[in-house]
Write an enzyme that holds these catalytic residues in place. Sequence first.
Site, short mmCIF file in Angstrom:
data_model
loop_
_atom_site.label_atom_id
_atom_site.label_comp_id
_atom_site.label_asym_id
_atom_site.label_seq_id
_atom_site.Cartn_x
_atom_site.Cartn_y
_atom_site.Cartn_z
N GLY A 1 0.81 -1.21 0.00
CA GLY A 1 0.00 0.00 0.00
C GLY A 1 0.84 1.26 0.00
CB SER B 1 -0.83 11.08 3.12
OG SER B 1 -2.20 10.82 3.05
CG PHE B 2 2.84 12.05 5.07
CD1 PHE B 2 3.10 13.20 4.35
CD2 PHE B 2 1.79 12.06 5.96
CE1 PHE B 2 2.36 14.36 4.55
CE2 PHE B 2 1.04 13.21 6.17
CZ PHE B 2 1.33 14.35 5.46
N GLY B 3 4.06 7.97 2.71
CA GLY B 3 5.01 6.88 2.57
C GLY B 3 4.38 5.63 2.02
CB VAL C 1 2.35 0.01 3.97
CG1 VAL C 1 2.28 -1.07 5.05
CG2 VAL C 1 1.88 1.34 4.53
CE LYS D 1 2.34 6.02 7.31
NZ LYS D 1 1.26 6.67 8.07
CG ASP E 1 -6.64 10.59 6.44
OD1 ASP E 1 -7.59 10.88 5.69
OD2 ASP E 1 -5.55 10.16 6.02
#
Length: 770
Positions: free
Chosen positions: A460, A463-465, A467, A482, A592
């Site tokens: 996956g 938003s910031f990285g 997984v 992550k 979120d």
Amino acid sequence: MNSIKGTLPSNLGVSFPNLEYFDISLNQFSALIPVSISNASNLGHLAMLGNELQGEVPSLKNLKSLKRFVLTSNNLGSGGINDLNFLCDLTNATFLRILDINMNNFGGSLPHCVTNLSSSLAHLYLSDNKIVGRIPNGIGNLGNLDSLYLSMNQFSGQIPSDLGNLQNLYVLDLAINSLSGNIPSSFGNLTAINILFFDGNNLQGNIPPSLAGCRNLETFVLSENNLTGIIPPELIGQLASAIQLDFSRNHLTGSLPNEVGNLINLEYLNVSENMLFGPIPEALGRCIKIESLDMGGNFFQGTIPSSMGSLRGMQELYLSRNNLSGTIPEFLEQFLFLRSLNLSYNKLEGMIPTKGIFKNASATSVNGNSKLCGGIPEFEFPKCKFPHSRKGALSNTLKLIISLACGIVGATLALAILYHCVLQREKKQQTSGDTNNFLKVSYQILLKATDGFSSSNLIGKGSFGSVFKGVLDEGETAIAVKVLNLVYRGASRSFFAECDALRNIRHRNLLKVLSACSGVNYQGDDFKALIYEFMVNGSLDEWLHPTQAVAETIERPKRSLSFSQRLNIAIDVSMALDYLHHHCERPIVHCDLKPSNVLLNDDMVGHVGDFGLVRFLPRTSGNQSSSVGVKGTIGYAPPEYGMGNEVWTQGDVYSYGILLLEMFTGKRPTEDMFQGTLNLHNFVKAALPERLVDIVDPALVQENVEDNIIADNCANEDGTRIFSKIRESLISILEVGVACSAELPRERMDISDAMAEMCRIRNKLGENKD
């Protein structure tokens, strides 16, 4: 063009039956147009603009030679439904080229007969009247039109797509009406269009990328509509002729495309009052002709780019109410033509310049930037603690001394923190064995566990990285790693926010963090990662939308969730939110919540994850965080965040309501069908309870429930059956979703009440489990 007063003689057309040219424009004639005018059947030019004529326009059936008919700027018409009947008489005028009735009082709807006007018609001016109803389909048949003005009326409905057939159209003005629906993609065929006004309507949907075909467009105004989506880069890239672009006061998102640098003739650009974000493009500096730039009321971030120093012809610059940071650029002092500058309500810091526009407090606004200092006294900012010239006059020696001092202080501080952390860890180990449960991992261990962060282990992207799936202890412990992409602004903040949130919270329905890693990779770059318990069944999003699975790299059979599984997962999520809002030391707002952030273990138990945007609230209930701005994901974030409101628990409730509706309808809130005022909330609310089968996920309608539930035998027209107890429960669940996702926060349920209602629904089903 005189000052002649009085009325026209009633026998005008009888006395002068051979008139070919009659023009009384720009005088002061009043009263009625004589009925006898129709007797002058040879009239080719009839112009009466700029007088005080009133009443109805008489029959014009006999004026078959008419080429130019101008009634602009009178008091003709009464606002009645029959005011425009005379237009049908003009279908007999087969040579008509100009028809201008602007600025009168004509009412009623535009008759369909206008589509049968002369094929020679080039100019059709109907602006500034009281015309209502739809624009008739068929105007696109007037193939020689080069100017069509319909603005400042009360036209409603959709814009006819056949207007895109007008290949010779040079000007189209539809501004200030009540038009709705989408901008027709056929408008991309208007290759000759030069001026296009859509402002002041209720248009919805996206800006069609097909408008890139309008390569000769110089003025394009879309302001004050309800347009959504991005500004298409392919459109901006083709508008090299553009002089004026106005996209202000819509709901546009995304970034300002880099292709803006192609607008080499641009003089006016307004994208204010939208939801645009990201940095101001460096490419904007290539628009050297620009005189007015308004980007206020968005979410632009980063510094004001140095490339804008080339925009020396700038007269008006508005960047207020964004998230801009850094110092005020020196080049703004040198803009000799700049007469209005607004940089207010950003995060700018440092010294305020004192030259150029900055000498005029009435022309410059910098308030709302708490870290600014200096400037002229009228700005009323504190003096800077370390005055220095704008040219930066610190000597290299002084800079070196400061650098060394900072290094020494930093090293000392780091040792002190490390010592403090060691003491704290020892204390925790003495008082609690819980810390021993955290895995001890390093970059090297994670690299090995994920096979070098292989794409085959990618499960996956957030938003910031990214997984990755990993395996520790020689295959005994499955983990999810992550890895933060620290290039993205806010990624480090997200890492620390998530660590802070997960450090002290424990709940069955929250994703369990196993460890965290902060160090450097083999290239010497900063490396930060969070290690979670691996959720073997992936995210809720993958199950709700199996054909759009997030993990395309992992082959999985097509799958769907049963009714009972969805209900249980919905309750799991509500319990997690109830814990965060009401049972933590300080209330926590997730910010979120969406299906991709709900993970499922091997027992299909829901776990809320991704705490990168969490906010801690004060214990005093009013419940608002000190952090402003949009939080979360479009479609799931509540409306008030889009208006700059602070985060609070009711924002999570809205997200939960949307998630609930998505779970049981199978529709994302961002689907193309949801345009303008139609959104997922209104779609469900309008259908309940009678049209339940029309909105519920087809997978649920077709589900073969076998646990002793008797079919209700009520079917829709397609013969689809839905079971009575399930039907009753579905209605109740969707009503909870609608209540939670109400637009007005005061109308939303508290998450505790929503959780209790969901549990009541499950209990009422009794033993009917999946």
